[in-house]
Design a protein around this motif. Structure first.
Motif, PDB file in Angstrom:
ATOM      1  N   TRP A  37       9.971 -23.274 -36.190  1.00 31.69           N
ATOM      2  CA  TRP A  37       9.561 -21.965 -35.673  1.00 31.69           C
ATOM      3  C   TRP A  37       8.266 -21.500 -36.338  1.00 31.69           C
ATOM      4  O   TRP A  37       7.359 -20.992 -35.670  1.00 31.69           O
ATOM      5  N   THR A  38       8.184 -21.654 -37.648  1.00 31.41           N
ATOM      6  CA  THR A  38       6.974 -21.239 -38.367  1.00 31.41           C
ATOM      7  C   THR A  38       5.766 -22.063 -37.941  1.00 31.41           C
ATOM      8  O   THR A  38       4.681 -21.521 -37.693  1.00 31.41           O
ATOM      9  N   LEU A  39       5.935 -23.369 -37.862  1.00 37.46           N
ATOM     10  CA  LEU A  39       4.822 -24.234 -37.464  1.00 37.46           C
ATOM     11  C   LEU A  39       4.393 -23.955 -36.030  1.00 37.46           C
ATOM     12  O   LEU A  39       3.186 -23.900 -35.727  1.00 37.46           O
ATOM     13  N   SER A  40       5.356 -23.743 -35.135  1.00 30.72           N
ATOM     14  CA  SER A  40       5.023 -23.450 -33.741  1.00 30.72           C
ATOM     15  C   SER A  40       4.338 -22.096 -33.611  1.00 30.72           C
ATOM     16  O   SER A  40       3.359 -21.955 -32.867  1.00 30.72           O
ATOM     17  N   GLY A  41       4.853 -21.098 -34.332  1.00 27.89           N
ATOM     18  CA  GLY A  41       4.228 -19.781 -34.295  1.00 27.89           C
ATOM     19  C   GLY A  41       2.820 -19.800 -34.857  1.00 27.89           C
ATOM     20  O   GLY A  41       1.903 -19.185 -34.300  1.00 27.89           O
ATOM     21  N   GLY A  42       2.630 -20.530 -35.962  1.00 24.03           N
ATOM     22  CA  GLY A  42       1.283 -20.646 -36.530  1.00 24.03           C
ATOM     23  C   GLY A  42       0.323 -21.334 -35.580  1.00 24.03           C
ATOM     24  O   GLY A  42      -0.839 -20.935 -35.440  1.00 24.03           O
ATOM     25  N   ALA A  43       0.797 -22.385 -34.907  1.00 22.99           N
ATOM     26  CA  ALA A  43      -0.048 -23.083 -33.932  1.00 22.99           C
ATOM     27  C   ALA A  43      -0.412 -22.173 -32.771  1.00 22.99           C
ATOM     28  O   ALA A  43      -1.552 -22.185 -32.288  1.00 22.99           O
ATOM     29  N   MET A  44       0.540 -21.358 -32.310  1.00 23.84           N
ATOM     30  CA  MET A  44       0.270 -20.440 -31.200  1.00 23.84           C
ATOM     31  C   MET A  44      -0.762 -19.395 -31.598  1.00 23.84           C
ATOM     32  O   MET A  44      -1.681 -19.069 -30.828  1.00 23.84           O
ATOM     33  N   ILE A  45      -0.633 -18.856 -32.825  1.00 26.08           N
ATOM     34  CA  ILE A  45      -1.607 -17.882 -33.312  1.00 26.08           C
ATOM     35  C   ILE A  45      -3.000 -18.512 -33.398  1.00 26.08           C
ATOM     36  O   ILE A  45      -3.998 -17.916 -32.991  1.00 26.08           O
ATOM     37  N   ALA A  46      -3.061 -19.733 -33.931  1.00 23.34           N
ATOM     38  CA  ALA A  46      -4.350 -20.405 -34.091  1.00 23.34           C
ATOM     39  C   ALA A  46      -5.013 -20.665 -32.743  1.00 23.34           C
ATOM     40  O   ALA A  46      -6.206 -20.397 -32.556  1.00 23.34           O
ATOM     41  N   LEU A  47      -4.260 -21.175 -31.785  1.00 19.94           N
ATOM     42  CA  LEU A  47      -4.830 -21.470 -30.476  1.00 19.94           C
ATOM     43  C   LEU A  47      -5.290 -20.192 -29.780  1.00 19.94           C
ATOM     44  O   LEU A  47      -6.365 -20.164 -29.161  1.00 19.94           O
ATOM     45  N   ALA A  48      -4.480 -19.137 -29.882  1.00 17.28           N
ATOM     46  CA  ALA A  48      -4.872 -17.867 -29.269  1.00 17.28           C
ATOM     47  C   ALA A  48      -6.120 -17.303 -29.934  1.00 17.28           C
ATOM     48  O   ALA A  48      -7.025 -16.785 -29.260  1.00 17.28           O
ATOM     49  N   GLY A  49      -6.205 -17.400 -31.267  1.00 18.52           N
ATOM     50  CA  GLY A  49      -7.378 -16.903 -31.968  1.00 18.52           C
ATOM     51  C   GLY A  49      -8.629 -17.688 -31.653  1.00 18.52           C
ATOM     52  O   GLY A  49      -9.714 -17.121 -31.472  1.00 18.52           O
ATOM     53  N   ILE A  50      -8.501 -19.010 -31.584  1.00 18.13           N
ATOM     54  CA  ILE A  50      -9.655 -19.853 -31.243  1.00 18.13           C
ATOM     55  C   ILE A  50     -10.174 -19.499 -29.857  1.00 18.13           C
ATOM     56  O   ILE A  50     -11.380 -19.345 -29.638  1.00 18.13           O
ATOM     57  N   TYR A  51      -9.250 -19.353 -28.900  1.00 22.73           N
ATOM     58  CA  TYR A  51      -9.671 -19.022 -27.530  1.00 22.73           C
ATOM     59  C   TYR A  51     -10.332 -17.646 -27.484  1.00 22.73           C
ATOM     60  O   TYR A  51     -11.352 -17.459 -26.806  1.00 22.73           O
ATOM     61  N   THR A  52      -9.774 -16.680 -28.209  1.00 22.14           N
ATOM     62  CA  THR A  52     -10.340 -15.329 -28.207  1.00 22.14           C
ATOM     63  C   THR A  52     -11.752 -15.329 -28.766  1.00 22.14           C
ATOM     64  O   THR A  52     -12.666 -14.708 -28.195  1.00 22.14           O
ATOM     65  N   MET A  53     -11.974 -16.025 -29.890  1.00 23.21           N
ATOM     66  CA  MET A  53     -13.315 -16.068 -30.476  1.00 23.21           C
ATOM     67  C   MET A  53     -14.288 -16.824 -29.582  1.00 23.21           C
ATOM     68  O   MET A  53     -15.469 -16.467 -29.494  1.00 23.21           O
ATOM     69  N   TRP A  54     -13.803 -17.862 -28.887  1.00 26.17           N
ATOM     70  CA  TRP A  54     -14.668 -18.599 -27.963  1.00 26.17           C
ATOM     71  C   TRP A  54     -15.093 -17.709 -26.805  1.00 26.17           C
ATOM     72  O   TRP A  54     -16.257 -17.706 -26.411  1.00 26.17           O
ATOM     73  N   ARG A  55     -14.165 -16.895 -26.272  1.00 30.99           N
ATOM     74  CA  ARG A  55     -14.507 -15.993 -25.178  1.00 30.99           C
ATOM     75  C   ARG A  55     -15.488 -14.921 -25.637  1.00 30.99           C
ATOM     76  O   ARG A  55     -16.413 -14.553 -24.905  1.00 30.99           O
ATOM     77  N   GLU A  56     -15.305 -14.410 -26.872  1.00 27.53           N
ATOM     78  CA  GLU A  56     -16.223 -13.396 -27.383  1.00 27.53           C
ATOM     79  C   GLU A  56     -17.621 -13.973 -27.576  1.00 27.53           C
ATOM     80  O   GLU A  56     -18.627 -13.314 -27.287  1.00 27.53           O
ATOM     81  N   ALA A  57     -17.708 -15.207 -28.075  1.00 30.23           N
ATOM     82  CA  ALA A  57     -19.010 -15.846 -28.240  1.00 30.23           C
ATOM     83  C   ALA A  57     -19.673 -16.074 -26.885  1.00 30.23           C
ATOM     84  O   ALA A  57     -20.887 -15.894 -26.733  1.00 30.23           O
ATOM     85  N   ARG A  58     -18.896 -16.430 -25.885  1.00 34.26           N
ATOM     86  CA  ARG A  58     -19.435 -16.633 -24.543  1.00 34.26           C
ATOM     87  C   ARG A  58     -19.962 -15.322 -23.977  1.00 34.26           C
ATOM     88  O   ARG A  58     -21.021 -15.285 -23.342  1.00 34.26           O
ATOM     89  N   LEU A  59     -19.223 -14.230 -24.220  1.00 29.56           N
ATOM     90  CA  LEU A  59     -19.671 -12.927 -23.752  1.00 29.56           C
ATOM     91  C   LEU A  59     -20.983 -12.526 -24.408  1.00 29.56           C
ATOM     92  O   LEU A  59     -21.880 -11.983 -23.758  1.00 29.56           O
ATOM     93  N   ARG A  60     -21.103 -12.786 -25.724  1.00 32.73           N
ATOM     94  CA  ARG A  60     -22.350 -12.440 -26.414  1.00 32.73           C
ATOM     95  C   ARG A  60     -23.533 -13.206 -25.824  1.00 32.73           C
ATOM     96  O   ARG A  60     -24.637 -12.666 -25.712  1.00 32.73           O
ATOM     97  N   ARG A  61     -23.332 -14.481 -25.489  1.00 25.48           N
ATOM     98  CA  ARG A  61     -24.415 -15.251 -24.879  1.00 25.48           C
ATOM     99  C   ARG A  61     -24.794 -14.676 -23.524  1.00 25.48           C
ATOM    100  O   ARG A  61     -25.975 -14.621 -23.171  1.00 25.48           O
TER     101      ARG A  61
END
Length: 301
Positions: A263-287
């Motif tokens: 559960w901890t490993l899966s939750g951490g992976a979900m947080i990481a993937l969601a955070g990576i996608y969010t930062m990628w979308r924000e960087a795309r918006l800035r461009r």
């Protein structure tokens, strides 16, 4: 090597340093009173950064009274107490996993309080990230640890700190802000010692060396993170911010004998993937914002 490649390596080094700092803090928190640990690390960091800014150009000390700086430092001081206690009583891997939700909280706070546009994709990633946090904390189950709630409070306060930082005028010196934040941590430790009736414990030579190493890891992590952020594109280095979780899990297993469950490993992976996608979308918006005229409306990203 390209600029993004060098920035990625520096970001990994930064995250390794922060994981090392957390490991030493957890070890020290088991031997020294919490307030004393905050006091020593806080005022030690303030001295190090204060020396750095003293060797540079003159600094406007009145900027410490700016409302944004006051809010930032207050959030930092309370966050330090919550974070140290969470590390002391909880697992390093779990606390580090919860901490990875910071970019998601930043996006949420920017949308709610700063009026920044957020599209459905980022709202969905924020929701998935919070589900990941619930998978780790698991309230109402036998796996629930009350100390994990302190980690949640700490990451919320970190988001408040960073949102306040966004509103600071460019004229305010970064070194001054950082030194004052460490000073607030030391002050919070002093208040905790006095209010909690904690007695000062003389650190052993080994503990003194660990305190110095903690400051060194923190300084290394901060400097390399700043250089990496300035050197590479945010969308390129964003995934490497989550290497901190990998280092934390490894150190938690090797140093503290932790065994994070599925559960901890899966939750951490979900947080990481969601955070990576969010930062990628924000960087795309800035461009996109940088490539169109100022008066052209853009839909949320």
């Amino acid at each position: 090597m390209s600029s993004n490649g060098r920035a990625a390596l520096l970001m990994v080094l930064s995250m390794a340093a922060f994981a090392g700092e957390d490991t030493l803090l957890k070890l020290l928190a088991a031997a020294l009173p919490t307030g004393q640990l905050l006091l020593l690390v806080g005022f030690g960091g303030m001295f190090a950064y204060g020396l750095w800014i003293a060797l540079r150009a003159s600094v406007a000390w009145r900027d410490l009274l700016h409302p944004g700086v006051v809010i930032r430092n207050a959030a930092d001081g309370v966050c330090a107490i919550c974070y140290i206690v969470a590390l002391q009583r909880g697992d390093l891997s779990i606390v580090s996993a919860i901490l990875q939700a910071l970019p998601l909280l930043m996006t949420l706070g920017a949308a709610l309080f700063l009026g920044e546009p957020v599209g459905w994709r980022r709202w969905l990633s924020i929701a998935l990230g919070f589900i990941g946090v619930l998978m780790i904390v698991r309230p109402g189950t036998d796996a629930f640890q009350p100390s994990n709630l302190l980690a949640v409070v700490a990451v919320i306060l970190l988001a408040v700190r960073d949102l306040a930082t966004r509103r600071l005028p460019p004229r305010i010196d970064t070194g001054l802000v950082t030194a004052s934040a460490f000073g607030m941590m030391g002050l919070a430790g002093a208040v905790l010692m006095i209010g909690g009736g904690q007695s000062f414990v003389m650190p052993s030579p080994g503990q003194g060396g660990a305190l110095v190493a903690t400051l060194a890891f923190g300084l290394l992590g901060y400097v390399t993170m700043v250089i990496a952020t300035r050197l590479g594109e945010i969308s390129a280095i964003a995934p490497f911010r989550y290497s901190r979780l990998i280092f934390a899990i490894i150190l938690g297993v090797l140093v503290f004998g932790e065994r994070p469950d599925a559960w901890t490993l899966s939750g951490g992976a979900m947080i990481a993937l969601a955070g990576i996608y969010t930062m990628w979308r924000e960087a795309r918006l800035r461009r996109r914002l940088a490539s169109v005229p100022m008066d052209t409306p853009l839909p949320p990203a």
